[in-house]
Design a protein around this motif. Structure first.
Motif, PDB file in Angstrom:
ATOM      1  N   TRP A  42       0.843  -1.198   0.000  1.00 49.34           N
ATOM      2  CA  TRP A  42       0.000   0.000   0.000  1.00 49.34           C
ATOM      3  C   TRP A  42       0.878   1.248   0.000  1.00 49.34           C
ATOM      4  O   TRP A  42       1.918   1.277   0.662  1.00 49.34           O
ATOM      5  CB  TRP A  42      -0.898   0.027   1.230  1.00 49.34           C
ATOM      6  CG  TRP A  42      -1.855  -1.111   1.376  1.00 49.34           C
ATOM      7  CD1 TRP A  42      -1.939  -1.975   2.431  1.00 49.34           C
ATOM      8  CD2 TRP A  42      -2.880  -1.520   0.451  1.00 49.34           C
ATOM      9  NE1 TRP A  42      -2.937  -2.886   2.225  1.00 49.34           N
ATOM     10  CE2 TRP A  42      -3.540  -2.639   1.011  1.00 49.34           C
ATOM     11  CE3 TRP A  42      -3.299  -1.058  -0.798  1.00 49.34           C
ATOM     12  CZ2 TRP A  42      -4.596  -3.290   0.374  1.00 49.34           C
ATOM     13  CZ3 TRP A  42      -4.345  -1.705  -1.441  1.00 49.34           C
ATOM     14  CH2 TRP A  42      -4.981  -2.806  -0.862  1.00 49.34           C
ATOM     15  N   THR A  43       0.470   2.272  -0.734  1.00 48.33           N
ATOM     16  CA  THR A  43       1.234   3.513  -0.772  1.00 48.33           C
ATOM     17  C   THR A  43       0.839   4.430   0.392  1.00 48.33           C
ATOM     18  O   THR A  43      -0.289   4.355   0.892  1.00 48.33           O
ATOM     19  CB  THR A  43       1.004   4.277  -2.085  1.00 48.33           C
ATOM     20  OG1 THR A  43      -0.365   4.719  -2.135  1.00 48.33           O
ATOM     21  CG2 THR A  43       1.297   3.392  -3.292  1.00 48.33           C
ATOM     22  N   SER A  85     -21.301   7.632  -3.330  1.00 50.72           N
ATOM     23  CA  SER A  85     -20.993   6.267  -2.954  1.00 50.72           C
ATOM     24  C   SER A  85     -19.585   6.212  -2.380  1.00 50.72           C
ATOM     25  O   SER A  85     -18.712   6.972  -2.786  1.00 50.72           O
ATOM     26  CB  SER A  85     -21.091   5.350  -4.168  1.00 50.72           C
ATOM     27  OG  SER A  85     -20.517   4.089  -3.896  1.00 50.72           O
ATOM     28  N   THR A  86     -19.389   5.315  -1.440  1.00 50.13           N
ATOM     29  CA  THR A  86     -18.058   5.175  -0.867  1.00 50.13           C
ATOM     30  C   THR A  86     -17.276   4.056  -1.540  1.00 50.13           C
ATOM     31  O   THR A  86     -16.474   3.378  -0.917  1.00 50.13           O
ATOM     32  CB  THR A  86     -18.128   4.932   0.655  1.00 50.13           C
ATOM     33  OG1 THR A  86     -19.019   3.846   0.919  1.00 50.13           O
ATOM     34  CG2 THR A  86     -18.582   6.169   1.377  1.00 50.13           C
ATOM     35  N   ALA A  87     -17.521   3.846  -2.838  1.00 52.35           N
ATOM     36  CA  ALA A  87     -16.634   2.963  -3.599  1.00 52.35           C
ATOM     37  C   ALA A  87     -15.244   3.570  -3.544  1.00 52.35           C
ATOM     38  O   ALA A  87     -15.059   4.771  -3.774  1.00 52.35           O
ATOM     39  CB  ALA A  87     -17.117   2.843  -5.046  1.00 52.35           C
ATOM     40  N   LEU A  88     -14.268   2.766  -3.225  1.00 52.77           N
ATOM     41  CA  LEU A  88     -12.940   3.264  -2.915  1.00 52.77           C
ATOM     42  C   LEU A  88     -11.901   2.696  -3.866  1.00 52.77           C
ATOM     43  O   LEU A  88     -11.937   1.510  -4.200  1.00 52.77           O
ATOM     44  CB  LEU A  88     -12.560   2.874  -1.482  1.00 52.77           C
ATOM     45  CG  LEU A  88     -13.559   3.256  -0.391  1.00 52.77           C
ATOM     46  CD1 LEU A  88     -13.196   2.577   0.927  1.00 52.77           C
ATOM     47  CD2 LEU A  88     -13.613   4.763  -0.214  1.00 52.77           C
ATOM     48  N   ASP A  89     -10.984   3.535  -4.315  1.00 53.78           N
ATOM     49  CA  ASP A  89      -9.840   3.094  -5.104  1.00 53.78           C
ATOM     50  C   ASP A  89      -8.629   3.075  -4.183  1.00 53.78           C
ATOM     51  O   ASP A  89      -8.142   4.121  -3.765  1.00 53.78           O
ATOM     52  CB  ASP A  89      -9.596   4.035  -6.287  1.00 53.78           C
ATOM     53  CG  ASP A  89     -10.674   3.920  -7.339  1.00 53.78           C
ATOM     54  OD1 ASP A  89     -11.082   2.792  -7.640  1.00 53.78           O
ATOM     55  OD2 ASP A  89     -11.119   4.965  -7.857  1.00 53.78           O
ATOM     56  N   TRP A  90      -8.162   1.873  -3.871  1.00 53.93           N
ATOM     57  CA  TRP A  90      -7.017   1.715  -2.985  1.00 53.93           C
ATOM     58  C   TRP A  90      -5.759   1.613  -3.828  1.00 53.93           C
ATOM     59  O   TRP A  90      -5.615   0.698  -4.629  1.00 53.93           O
ATOM     60  CB  TRP A  90      -7.184   0.468  -2.131  1.00 53.93           C
ATOM     61  CG  TRP A  90      -8.292   0.529  -1.126  1.00 53.93           C
ATOM     62  CD1 TRP A  90      -9.174   1.554  -0.947  1.00 53.93           C
ATOM     63  CD2 TRP A  90      -8.626  -0.465  -0.163  1.00 53.93           C
ATOM     64  NE1 TRP A  90     -10.043   1.251   0.072  1.00 53.93           N
ATOM     65  CE2 TRP A  90      -9.735   0.023   0.566  1.00 53.93           C
ATOM     66  CE3 TRP A  90      -8.105  -1.715   0.144  1.00 53.93           C
ATOM     67  CZ2 TRP A  90     -10.326  -0.704   1.595  1.00 53.93           C
ATOM     68  CZ3 TRP A  90      -8.692  -2.454   1.178  1.00 53.93           C
ATOM     69  CH2 TRP A  90      -9.787  -1.944   1.893  1.00 53.93           C
ATOM     70  N   GLU A  91      -4.833   2.545  -3.632  1.00 51.14           N
ATOM     71  CA  GLU A  91      -3.605   2.569  -4.422  1.00 51.14           C
ATOM     72  C   GLU A  91      -2.524   1.695  -3.788  1.00 51.14           C
ATOM     73  O   GLU A  91      -2.346   1.672  -2.571  1.00 51.14           O
ATOM     74  CB  GLU A  91      -3.082   4.002  -4.527  1.00 51.14           C
ATOM     75  CG  GLU A  91      -1.856   4.136  -5.431  1.00 51.14           C
ATOM     76  CD  GLU A  91      -1.304   5.535  -5.470  1.00 51.14           C
ATOM     77  OE1 GLU A  91      -1.318   6.141  -6.545  1.00 51.14           O
ATOM     78  OE2 GLU A  91      -0.865   6.027  -4.399  1.00 51.14           O
ATOM     79  N   TYR A  92      -1.805   0.973  -4.658  1.00 52.58           N
ATOM     80  CA  TYR A  92      -0.679   0.161  -4.204  1.00 52.58           C
ATOM     81  C   TYR A  92       0.478   0.293  -5.180  1.00 52.58           C
ATOM     82  O   TYR A  92       0.303   0.744  -6.323  1.00 52.58           O
ATOM     83  CB  TYR A  92      -1.079  -1.316  -4.053  1.00 52.58           C
ATOM     84  CG  TYR A  92      -1.555  -1.989  -5.325  1.00 52.58           C
ATOM     85  CD1 TYR A  92      -0.670  -2.619  -6.186  1.00 52.58           C
ATOM     86  CD2 TYR A  92      -2.908  -1.999  -5.659  1.00 52.58           C
ATOM     87  CE1 TYR A  92      -1.104  -3.247  -7.353  1.00 52.58           C
ATOM     88  CE2 TYR A  92      -3.361  -2.624  -6.813  1.00 52.58           C
ATOM     89  CZ  TYR A  92      -2.457  -3.248  -7.652  1.00 52.58           C
ATOM     90  OH  TYR A  92      -2.898  -3.867  -8.812  1.00 52.58           O
ATOM     91  N   LEU A  93       1.672  -0.073  -4.734  1.00 47.89           N
ATOM     92  CA  LEU A  93       2.864  -0.077  -5.568  1.00 47.89           C
ATOM     93  C   LEU A  93       3.200  -1.521  -5.898  1.00 47.89           C
ATOM     94  O   LEU A  93       3.361  -2.352  -5.009  1.00 47.89           O
ATOM     95  CB  LEU A  93       4.036   0.588  -4.846  1.00 47.89           C
ATOM     96  CG  LEU A  93       5.336   0.719  -5.678  1.00 47.89           C
ATOM     97  CD1 LEU A  93       5.153   1.805  -6.734  1.00 47.89           C
ATOM     98  CD2 LEU A  93       6.518   1.042  -4.768  1.00 47.89           C
ATOM     99  N   LEU A  94       3.316  -1.808  -7.190  1.00 43.06           N
ATOM    100  CA  LEU A  94       3.716  -3.142  -7.665  1.00 43.06           C
ATOM    101  C   LEU A  94       5.165  -3.054  -8.116  1.00 43.06           C
ATOM    102  O   LEU A  94       5.503  -2.288  -9.013  1.00 43.06           O
ATOM    103  CB  LEU A  94       2.822  -3.592  -8.801  1.00 43.06           C
ATOM    104  CG  LEU A  94       3.223  -4.880  -9.525  1.00 43.06           C
ATOM    105  CD1 LEU A  94       3.215  -6.071  -8.581  1.00 43.06           C
ATOM    106  CD2 LEU A  94       2.296  -5.139 -10.721  1.00 43.06           C
ATOM    107  N   VAL A  95       6.022  -3.848  -7.480  1.00 43.93           N
ATOM    108  CA  VAL A  95       7.461  -3.852  -7.776  1.00 43.93           C
ATOM    109  C   VAL A  95       7.879  -5.234  -8.244  1.00 43.93           C
ATOM    110  O   VAL A  95       7.518  -6.241  -7.636  1.00 43.93           O
ATOM    111  CB  VAL A  95       8.294  -3.458  -6.544  1.00 43.93           C
ATOM    112  CG1 VAL A  95       9.780  -3.662  -6.793  1.00 43.93           C
ATOM    113  CG2 VAL A  95       8.021  -2.011  -6.148  1.00 43.93           C
ATOM    114  N   THR A  96       8.632  -5.278  -9.337  1.00 46.70           N
ATOM    115  CA  THR A  96       9.319  -6.515  -9.732  1.00 46.70           C
ATOM    116  C   THR A  96      10.780  -6.182 -10.017  1.00 46.70           C
ATOM    117  O   THR A  96      11.102  -5.070 -10.453  1.00 46.70           O
ATOM    118  CB  THR A  96       8.693  -7.153 -10.991  1.00 46.70           C
ATOM    119  OG1 THR A  96       8.709  -6.200 -12.064  1.00 46.70           O
ATOM    120  CG2 THR A  96       7.271  -7.595 -10.731  1.00 46.70           C
TER     121      THR A  96
END
Length: 282
Positions: free
Chosen positions: A156-157, A266-277
C-alpha cells in the motif's frame, strides 16, 4: 551493561515485538478481508512475477495465501511463510478447497529459515511491508532469491486510501517500538530501491489501484474494519477505555471514507498500491 546483556535484551525485545505482531494479525478475520476485498491482488502479483510450472516460489508473510495459492495453481512449487499460525490455518483450508498444493511454514520475515538462493521467485503481497525493520526484511528476501530470480512486491502507498487509514489510526495506536518503520514506506519506489540496492537489476515499479465497492456508507467501512482487520481491531482495543477517543477515531475513519467517495456519494474506494518486480543480481 555488558555487550552480552545488551544482546540478550535486544533479542528479548524483538521476540516481544514479533509476539505482538502475531497476536495483532490473529485479531478479527483477515481471511475475510483478503477474500472479500482484495481477492485478485495475489493473482496480479503472480502474473507480474511470471510464475509458472517448475519454479520454486516463496511467499513471505503470506497470510491466508492470497498470492501463494494462485502461484501453486499456476504449477509452481510454493512455500508460504507467515508469522501468524492462525492465518496459515485459514490458508491451508482455502488451498484444499481450491485444489492447490502449498507448503506452509511459520517464519519471521526478518530471519527466514531458508538457505541462500533457495527460490526462483520470492514475493510478498501486502505482507513483508508490515515487518517492522525494513532493511532486515529486504535483506532476507534478497538472500533467499537465487541469482537471476524474480522478486515481486505489492505494498500500500502512503498517499493511497490504506496508507491514509494508517495515518488516521496512528494517534490512537500504541506507540511503535524504537527502530520500527511505518509499513506504507514500502509503497514508495525510492524507499524500495534503497532497501534492495545494487543487489537487484531491472527493477520496475508502478502504482495501480484496486476498486473496493463493498461499502455503501462510511460507517459500513468503519465497522467492517473494526471487526475484521487486525491493526484496526488492535487500535480500537488500545483506546477502549476512552469513549472520547473511540468517538474521535470513528469520525476520523468516516471522514477518510467520505473524502474518497465518488461524485454520486458512494463510498466505492480506489485503494492505491505499488507493484514492484526486480531481478536478483547474478
Amino acid at each position: 551493561m555488558t555487550e552480552a546483556t545488551g544482546t540478550t535484551e535486544a533479542v528479548e525485545a524483538d521476540r516481544a515485538l514479533k509476539t505482538g505482531h502475531r497476536k495483532m494479525w490473529a485479531l478479527g478475520d483477515y481471511s475475510a478481508v483478503a477474500a472479500e476485498l482484495i481477492p485478485d491482488l495475489g493473482a496480479t502479483l503472480v502474473e507480474a512475477c511470471g510464475v509458472r510450472s517448475g519454479r520454486r516460489v516463496l511467499d513471505i508473510a503470506a497470510g491466508t495465501g492470497n498470492a501463494a495459492i494462485p502461484a501453486a495453481l499456476a504449477g509452481a512449487e510454493v512455500v508460504a511463510s507467515d508469522l501468524t499460525p492462525e492465518l496459515m490455518d485459514a490458508g491451508r483450508k482455502l488451498a484444499v478447497e481450491r485444489g492447490a498444493e502449498v507448503e506452509w511454514r511459520e517464519a519471521n520475515a526478518e530471519a527466514l529459515p531458508f538457505t541462500d538462493g533457495e527460490f526462483d521467485t520470492v514475493m510478498s503481497c501486502l505482507g513483508v511491508m508490515f515487518a517492522p525493520h525494513h532493511q532486515a526484511a529486504a535483506d532476507e528476501l534478497v538472500r533467499v532469491c537465487g541469482p537471476g530470480g524474480t522478486i515481486g512486491l505489492i505494498s500500500w502507498t502512503p498517499e493511497g486510501f490504506v496508507g491514509q487509514m494508517f495515518a488516521a489510526m496512528k494517534p490512537y495506536a500504541p506507540k511503535p517500538p524504537p527502530g520500527a518503520q511505518p509499513p506504507p514506506l514500502w509503497g514508495q519506489e525510492a524507499h524500495v530501491r534503497e532497501l534492495l540496492g545494487d543487489r537487484v537489476t531491472d527493477m520496475e515499479a508502478r502504482r495501480q489501484t484496486v476498486r473496493i465497492g463493498r461499502f455503501d456508507e462510511p460507517d459500513a467501512f468503519r465497522e467492517y474494519f473494526k471487526a475484521n482487520y487486525g491493526p484496526t481491531v488492535a487500535t480500537y482495543r488500545n483506546i477502549a477505555d476512552d469513549a472520547g477517543k473511540v468517538a474521535a477515531l470513528d469520525r476520523d475513519l468516516d471522514d477518510l471514507a467520505l473524502r474518497h467517495a465518488d461524485a454520486s456519494g458512494s463510498t466505492a474506494l480506489d485503494w492505491e498500491y505499488l507493484l514492484v518486480t526486480a531481478r536478483r543480481s547474478a
